[in-house]
Scaffold this active site. Structure first.
Site, PDB file in Angstrom:
ATOM      1  N   GLU A 112      70.768 -59.962   1.951  1.00  0.00           N
ATOM      2  CA  GLU A 112      70.347 -60.689   0.750  1.00  0.00           C
ATOM      3  C   GLU A 112      71.478 -60.951  -0.242  1.00  0.00           C
ATOM      4  OE1 GLU A 112      66.972 -58.695  -0.972  1.00  0.00           O
ATOM      5  OE2 GLU A 112      65.699 -59.110   0.749  1.00  0.00           O
ATOM      6  N   GLU A 139      62.784 -57.857   7.071  1.00  0.00           N
ATOM      7  CA  GLU A 139      62.004 -57.071   6.109  1.00  0.00           C
ATOM      8  C   GLU A 139      60.715 -57.800   5.790  1.00  0.00           C
ATOM      9  OE1 GLU A 139      63.951 -55.910   2.434  1.00  0.00           O
ATOM     10  OE2 GLU A 139      65.796 -55.392   3.495  1.00  0.00           O
TER      11      GLU A 139
HETATM   12  C1  FCB Z   1      64.547 -56.203  -0.602  1.00  0.00           C
HETATM   13  C2  FCB Z   1      65.667 -55.227  -0.318  1.00  0.00           C
HETATM   14  C3  FCB Z   1      65.215 -53.862   0.093  1.00  0.00           C
HETATM   15  C4  FCB Z   1      63.986 -53.426  -0.684  1.00  0.00           C
HETATM   16  C5  FCB Z   1      62.924 -54.490  -0.662  1.00  0.00           C
HETATM   17  C6  FCB Z   1      61.659 -54.111  -1.371  1.00  0.00           C
HETATM   18  O1  FCB Z   1      64.990 -57.197  -1.460  1.00  0.00           O
HETATM   19  O2  FCB Z   1      66.508 -55.745   0.685  1.00  0.00           O
HETATM   20  O3  FCB Z   1      66.292 -52.988  -0.057  1.00  0.00           O
HETATM   21  O4  FCB Z   1      64.338 -53.054  -1.953  1.00  0.00           O
HETATM   22  O5  FCB Z   1      63.430 -55.669  -1.219  1.00  0.00           O
END
Ligand code: FCB
Length: 476
Positions: free
Chosen positions: A189, A369
């Protein structure tokens, strides 16, 4: 595994908690689809000053009064540094075939330059071996936000020389671990690092300048390109890529002003990264908007950024709604939200993936994620997190819809294996499939963990020659 770390299988076994739902859902995916869980180093490891680890910008940021909502830090976190064997056993029990985690740069090179720290590498070396022994594929990330503080003191990501330090670090990791890693991602990110860290100032290193943020965004992308070149020069066998946070941007209304703002936000969050990585250019409308704040781009940088990618990781949590008068992200009253205040919007995942496929020459994708924070309560050894099960089920269904429509997605990782240090929110937000009692470090599988276990188990059962025992799931 320790029996008391588990919920009582008699009371809420896979069947009673999940029915056949997860299993049926798994059947919508290809047999070799990867089902995993994700974490990051600073959020779980703890042991912040052990075995020669250097300070990171997050150690430093956490010391600032008011920076972290509950005044906490990643100093101890989930103590994973000392409990990795136990945590791998948990993963094996869940039946996942993949684990996405990050290496802490200051653990393996405490000052970000100069000497390597063998004890730091030893930790990851053991982790990789143990994962592979349990049949869990390691998906490495090099940078999940924990820059060595020593580099920050020299300007951090604003200083172009940090790009070269990152490439050295990437090459060394690839040399040592490239043959055992299922993949290596450079960044997690970069938008968050650049914007939340250098423009909004709410994440480390806490700066507030748009011009700095956009220069950092450029240096992060450049460092990705240089690192890919350096790892490939090593002959690194692992697939190489990057992970981006991506969300469809919806205009708050159909007014011309709101539509224009939504298009700009789309440029700042999606096209800035995708256009650079896959087309070797920044979007013209965003450059025009930035004006003086646009980054300095040296000759050849954009070609360096556009390296062949073996995969892109997508982190998806919610959509964003933008309008001319409102800040990015307002959630309309009455919408379903998680404990982060993020709207639950599964259809956005399908929409996003279809749009990316339509607009870009994509490599294979992974959902690196997806998950949700809820106010979990541990009662009599059980966490009944039906809301998380519902969130996961609906998002995995949305993902299956995207696959049906022809998007090449190879795997899905739940954020997160464990409750952990949620950056500026500290320990107040729980994203784990596994509940962590921070006072005792005791782990308890939430109901959602059992649901995901059933899904992983269903996925494995559809593999040739697989059995429940092979999946490591044995509910006595
Ligand atoms: C993302 C991050 C991860 C976590 C989630 C909830 O942006 O990559 O580390 O904090 O959000």
């Amino acid at each position: 595994m320790n029996a008391d770390m588990r919920t009582n299988p008699d009371e809420h076994s896979i069947a009673t908690v999940c029915g056949a739902g997860g299993v049926t859902l798994a059947a919508r995916f290809p047999r070799d689809f990867v089902w995993g869980v994700a974490t990051s180093a600073y959020q779980i490891e703890g042991a912040a000053h052990e075995d020669g680890r250097g300070d990171s910008i997050w150690d430093e940021f956490c010391r600032r009064p008011g920076a972290i909502r509950d005044g906490s830090s990643g100093e101890c976190a989930c103590d994973h540094y000392h409990r990795s064997a136990e945590d791998i056993a948990l993963m094996a029990d869940l039946g996942v075939t993949a684990y996405r985690f990050s290496i802490a740069w200051p653990r393996v090179r405490p000052l970000g330059a100069g000497d390597w720290n063998e004890k730091g590498f030893d930790f990851y070396d053991r982790l990789l071996d143990r994962l592979l022994e349990r049949g869990i594929a390691p998906y490495l990330t090099l940078y999940h936000w924990d820059l060595p503080q020593a580099l920050q003191e020299g300007g951090g990501w604003l200083n172009r020389s940090t790009v070269d330090r990152f490439a050295e670090y990437a090459a060394e990791v690839a040399r040592r671990f490239g043959s055992r890693a299922a993949s290596i991602a450079t960044h997690n990110e970069p938008w968050v690092v650049a914007i939340l860290g250098h423009e909004a100032g709410i994440f480390a290193p806490g700066l507030r300048s748009r011009k700095s943020a956009m220069q950092v965004a450029h240096h992060l992308l450049l460092s990705h390109g240089v690192a890919l070149q350096a790892m490939r020069a090593q002959g690194c066998a692992a697939p190489l890529g990057i992970t981006l946070n991506q969300a469809p941007i919806h205009a708050a209304t159909q007014s011309p002003a709101d539509l224009a703002r939504a298009r700009l936000d789309d440029g700042l969050t999606i096209r800035w990264y995708m256009d650079a990585l896959l087309r070797g250019r920044y979007p013209e409308d965003v450059l025009a908007f930035l004006g003086e704040d646009a980054p300095e781009v040296a000759h050849g940088d954009m070609e360096t950024i556009r390296q062949p990618l073996d995969f892109i990781g997508i982190n998806y949590y919610t959509r964003n709604v933008s309008g001319s008068g409102a800040p990015l992200d307002p959630v309309a009253p009455g919408r379903e939200v998680t404990d982060m205040g993020w709207e639950v919007f599964p259809a956005g995942l399908t929409e996003l993936l279809l749009r990316l496929k339509a607009d870009y020459p994509l490599p294979p994708l992974y959902i690196t994620e997806n998950g949700a924070a809820y106010r979990d309560c541990l009662v009599d050894g059980r966490v009944e997190d039906d809301d998380r099960i519902s969130y996961l089920r609906r998002h995995i269904t949305a993902l299956a819809d995207a696959l049906d429509a022809g998007v090449d997605v190879r795997g899905y990782f739940v954020w997160s294996l464990l409750d952990n240090f949620e950056w500026a929110d500290g320990y107040a937000k729980r994203f784990g499939l596994v509940y962590v009692d921070y006072a005792t470090q005791r782990r308890t599988l939430k109901d959602s963990a059992l649901w995901y276990q059933a899904l992983c188990c269903g996925a494995r059962a559809s593999m040739p020659g697989a059995s429940r025992v092979a999946a490591g799931v044995h509910h006595e």
